[in-house]
Design a protein around this motif. Structure first.
Motif, PDB file in Angstrom:
ATOM      1  N   ALA A 192       1.679  52.378 -47.906  1.00  0.00           N
ATOM      2  CA  ALA A 192       1.674  53.813 -48.180  1.00  0.00           C
ATOM      3  C   ALA A 192       0.670  54.542 -47.299  1.00  0.00           C
ATOM      4  N   PRO A 193       0.984  55.785 -46.901  1.00  0.00           N
ATOM      5  CA  PRO A 193      -0.032  56.658 -46.309  1.00  0.00           C
ATOM      6  C   PRO A 193      -0.897  57.177 -47.453  1.00  0.00           C
ATOM      7  N   THR A 194      -1.950  56.434 -47.792  1.00  0.00           N
ATOM      8  CA  THR A 194      -2.549  56.517 -49.120  1.00  0.00           C
ATOM      9  C   THR A 194      -3.222  57.843 -49.435  1.00  0.00           C
ATOM     10  N   ALA A 195      -3.728  58.566 -48.424  1.00  0.00           N
ATOM     11  CA  ALA A 195      -4.332  59.868 -48.725  1.00  0.00           C
ATOM     12  C   ALA A 195      -3.301  60.816 -49.315  1.00  0.00           C
ATOM     13  N   GLY A 196      -2.048  60.664 -48.921  1.00  0.00           N
ATOM     14  CA  GLY A 196      -0.993  61.522 -49.442  1.00  0.00           C
ATOM     15  C   GLY A 196      -0.639  61.254 -50.891  1.00  0.00           C
ATOM     16  N   LEU A 197      -1.065  60.106 -51.422  1.00  0.00           N
ATOM     17  CA  LEU A 197      -0.742  59.783 -52.812  1.00  0.00           C
ATOM     18  C   LEU A 197      -1.389  60.746 -53.799  1.00  0.00           C
ATOM     19  N   GLY A 261      -6.815  80.542 -35.267  1.00  0.00           N
ATOM     20  CA  GLY A 261      -8.128  80.247 -35.819  1.00  0.00           C
ATOM     21  C   GLY A 261      -8.119  79.247 -36.955  1.00  0.00           C
ATOM     22  N   GLY A 262      -6.951  78.737 -37.336  1.00  0.00           N
ATOM     23  CA  GLY A 262      -6.875  77.753 -38.404  1.00  0.00           C
ATOM     24  C   GLY A 262      -7.274  76.374 -37.928  1.00  0.00           C
ATOM     25  N   ARG A 263      -7.629  75.515 -38.862  1.00  0.00           N
ATOM     26  CA  ARG A 263      -8.001  74.147 -38.548  1.00  0.00           C
ATOM     27  C   ARG A 263      -6.853  73.212 -38.881  1.00  0.00           C
ATOM     28  N   VAL A 264      -6.737  72.163 -38.100  1.00  0.00           N
ATOM     29  CA  VAL A 264      -5.734  71.134 -38.341  1.00  0.00           C
ATOM     30  C   VAL A 264      -6.358  70.088 -39.254  1.00  0.00           C
ATOM     31  N   VAL A 265      -5.787  69.929 -40.442  1.00  0.00           N
ATOM     32  CA  VAL A 265      -6.311  69.011 -41.456  1.00  0.00           C
ATOM     33  C   VAL A 265      -5.311  67.870 -41.598  1.00  0.00           C
ATOM     34  N   ALA A 266      -5.633  66.723 -41.027  1.00  0.00           N
ATOM     35  CA  ALA A 266      -4.753  65.557 -41.140  1.00  0.00           C
ATOM     36  C   ALA A 266      -4.927  64.936 -42.512  1.00  0.00           C
ATOM     37  N   VAL A 267      -3.819  64.714 -43.200  1.00  0.00           N
ATOM     38  CA  VAL A 267      -3.852  64.015 -44.482  1.00  0.00           C
ATOM     39  C   VAL A 267      -3.563  62.555 -44.189  1.00  0.00           C
ATOM     40  N   GLY A 268      -4.636  61.792 -44.078  1.00  0.00           N
ATOM     41  CA  GLY A 268      -4.511  60.371 -43.826  1.00  0.00           C
ATOM     42  C   GLY A 268      -4.728  60.000 -42.365  1.00  0.00           C
ATOM     43  N   THR A 269      -5.200  58.782 -42.167  1.00  0.00           N
ATOM     44  CA  THR A 269      -5.420  58.275 -40.816  1.00  0.00           C
ATOM     45  C   THR A 269      -4.114  58.125 -40.049  1.00  0.00           C
ATOM     46  N   THR A 270      -3.009  57.932 -40.761  1.00  0.00           N
ATOM     47  CA  THR A 270      -1.726  57.795 -40.064  1.00  0.00           C
ATOM     48  C   THR A 270      -1.303  59.120 -39.447  1.00  0.00           C
ATOM     49  N   VAL A 305      -7.255  67.028 -34.081  1.00  0.00           N
ATOM     50  CA  VAL A 305      -7.540  67.112 -35.513  1.00  0.00           C
ATOM     51  C   VAL A 305      -8.954  67.627 -35.747  1.00  0.00           C
ATOM     52  N   ASP A 306      -9.081  68.586 -36.670  1.00  0.00           N
ATOM     53  CA  ASP A 306     -10.367  69.190 -37.009  1.00  0.00           C
ATOM     54  C   ASP A 306     -10.990  68.612 -38.275  1.00  0.00           C
ATOM     55  N   ARG A 307     -10.151  68.270 -39.258  1.00  0.00           N
ATOM     56  CA  ARG A 307     -10.639  67.722 -40.523  1.00  0.00           C
ATOM     57  C   ARG A 307      -9.679  66.625 -40.963  1.00  0.00           C
ATOM     58  N   LEU A 308     -10.198  65.725 -41.796  1.00  0.00           N
ATOM     59  CA  LEU A 308      -9.417  64.566 -42.216  1.00  0.00           C
ATOM     60  C   LEU A 308      -9.597  64.317 -43.701  1.00  0.00           C
ATOM     61  N   VAL A 309      -8.480  64.223 -44.427  1.00  0.00           N
ATOM     62  CA  VAL A 309      -8.476  63.754 -45.810  1.00  0.00           C
ATOM     63  C   VAL A 309      -8.072  62.289 -45.769  1.00  0.00           C
ATOM     64  N   THR A 310      -8.890  61.418 -46.331  1.00  0.00           N
ATOM     65  CA  THR A 310      -8.607  59.987 -46.244  1.00  0.00           C
ATOM     66  C   THR A 310      -9.228  59.265 -47.424  1.00  0.00           C
ATOM     67  N   ASN A 311      -8.722  58.092 -47.728  1.00  0.00           N
ATOM     68  CA  ASN A 311      -9.298  57.268 -48.784  1.00  0.00           C
ATOM     69  C   ASN A 311     -10.485  56.468 -48.249  1.00  0.00           C
ATOM     70  N   ASP A 351     -10.143  56.836 -54.673  1.00  0.00           N
ATOM     71  CA  ASP A 351     -10.477  58.239 -54.467  1.00  0.00           C
ATOM     72  C   ASP A 351     -10.426  58.596 -52.981  1.00  0.00           C
ATOM     73  N   ALA A 352     -10.816  59.824 -52.652  1.00  0.00           N
ATOM     74  CA  ALA A 352     -10.633  60.329 -51.289  1.00  0.00           C
ATOM     75  C   ALA A 352     -11.912  60.954 -50.746  1.00  0.00           C
ATOM     76  N   CYS A 353     -11.920  61.142 -49.425  1.00  0.00           N
ATOM     77  CA  CYS A 353     -12.955  61.894 -48.713  1.00  0.00           C
ATOM     78  C   CYS A 353     -12.303  63.071 -48.000  1.00  0.00           C
ATOM     79  N   LEU A 354     -13.064  64.106 -47.775  1.00  0.00           N
ATOM     80  CA  LEU A 354     -12.692  65.166 -46.839  1.00  0.00           C
ATOM     81  C   LEU A 354     -13.772  65.195 -45.770  1.00  0.00           C
TER      82      LEU A 354
END
Length: 364
Positions: A192-197, A261-270, A305-311, A351-354
């Motif tokens: 699974a792309p786990t941050a998306g869970l 001016g928006g940031r690209v927030v990747a949900v997950g390392t994938t 990528v500017d920000r990352l949501v990841t487990n 859980d997750a990190c931002l």
């Protein structure tokens, strides 16, 4: 532009590093065996660009993202990729990890010595395959007795949810739902792309109200992504190729968000890896279709990528190396020590990190 389907290989600025630099001690009771319920009630550790730490919840994402930001989610769908076969009187586990044809997958076999080219594999009465080729490290090329939708149906009937080995229990019916994102669409992942869970329709509605855009990309996650690195040096590690796609519309939406001016927030390392694979040196994105074996370690210069949501990830894993490249090794060591002491739950169901990254170049 659309990149070719040949596997993307990183042109890295990183230098070789000792793998043991990415090791840490994790108590066994920090490993989650079940997900948070509801999904968006999971905890979220925000790691700021200057190394600051904030304890939050995933449900707080709308308040820490800004109008005009764009979430990039991986819409791959996990298939029941763990199979058990009879080889004579022996029982062999076959873990699919990359589809290479309508009836063919590369897989990890255990015990691999039982499977040689020409070996027949009986998965169930009337459902068979054969080893067409043997690779390195226990890899085998399995050619099934059916293809396409018929093979997908057989996997649904006879396969198991490919829970990671650190979840010390058999998969069950609940995992068929919980080890899948609510936005999964494209069959092909074996992890699974786990941050998306963590995302729910309720959370998406709150993000919409906040003015946060979202787009989907596809990267079919392979089992190799989550394996600890056994080499002593990062340059000695070989990443398995994973296949994915970014549509022209998704690439355009991301560039438009950044231009505004928006940031690209990747949900997950994938999601991050396919964006970085597709990005030009100046950060410009175009359509992409093909494979990537991009291996990100400290020293890598991020383009897209500017920000990352990841487990929270395994010690000495390529994923912990990636987050250390994104936010700095010392910062992530401190963040993980904080999470362990604070009772955060780790790995796929955890859980997750931002993570806040450095400013990137804008798309023109």
């Amino acid at each position: 532009m659309t990149h070719s389907a040949a596997p993307f290989h990183a042109d890295r600025d990183a230098t070789a590093m000792r793998v043991d630099l990415f090791d840490f001690d994790l108590p066994a009771d920090r490993i989650a065996s079940r997900p948070a319920d509801p999904r968006d009630s999971a905890r979220l550790l925000r790691v700021t660009a200057d190394g600051g730490l904030e304890d939050r919840a995933v449900a707080d994402l709308p308040s820490v993202l800004s109008p005009g930001d764009v979430l990039v989610l991986n819409d791959t769908r996990v298939i029941p990729a763990r199979l058990f076969a009879r080889v004579g009187q022996a029982r062999v586990e076959v873990m699919l990890h990359r589809r290479v044809g309508p009836d063919a997958w590369w897989a990890f076999a255990r015990p691999a010595k039982k499977v040689r080219p020409g070996t027949d594999l009986l998965f169930a009465e009337g459902f068979t395959g054969a080893c067409a080729e043997k690779g390195e490290g226990g890899e085998v090329l399995v050619r099934f007795d059916r293809a396409g939708a018929a093979l997908t149906a057989a996997l649904e009937d006879h396969g198991h949810v490919p829970l990671p080995p650190y979840i010390k229990r058999p998969d069950d019916q609940a995992d068929r739902e919980t080890y899948q994102t609510v936005f999964a669409r494209a069959d092909g992942a074996v992890a699974a792309p786990t941050a998306g869970l963590h995302f729910t329709e309720r959370l998406f509605a709150a993000l919409d109200e906040r003015g946060v855009r979202r787009v989907t990309v596809t990267l079919h996650v392979g089992a190799g992504t989550f394996l600890p690195v056994k080499a002593e040096d990062t340059d000695e590690h070989r990443m398995h190729v994973e296949d994915g796609e970014i549509s022209a519309a998704a690439a355009q939406a991301i560039c438009e968000a950044r231009a505004g001016g928006g940031r690209v927030v990747a949900v997950g390392t994938t999601s991050l890896r396919i964006l970085e694979s597709a990005a030009a040196p100046d950060g410009t994105l175009g359509a992409f279709s093909g494979g990537t074996d991009l291996f990100i370690t400290p020293g890598y210069r991020f383009r897209a990528v500017d920000r990352l949501v990841t487990n929270f990830h395994l010690p000495k894993s390529t994923l912990f190396m990636l987050v250390s490249a994104f936010s700095g090794l010392r910062t992530m060591q401190a963040a993980y020590a904080h999470a362990i002491a604070g009772g955060y739950r780790f790995y796929s169901y955890g859980d997750a990190c931002l993570l806040d990254g450095r400013p990137r170049e804008r798309c023109d």
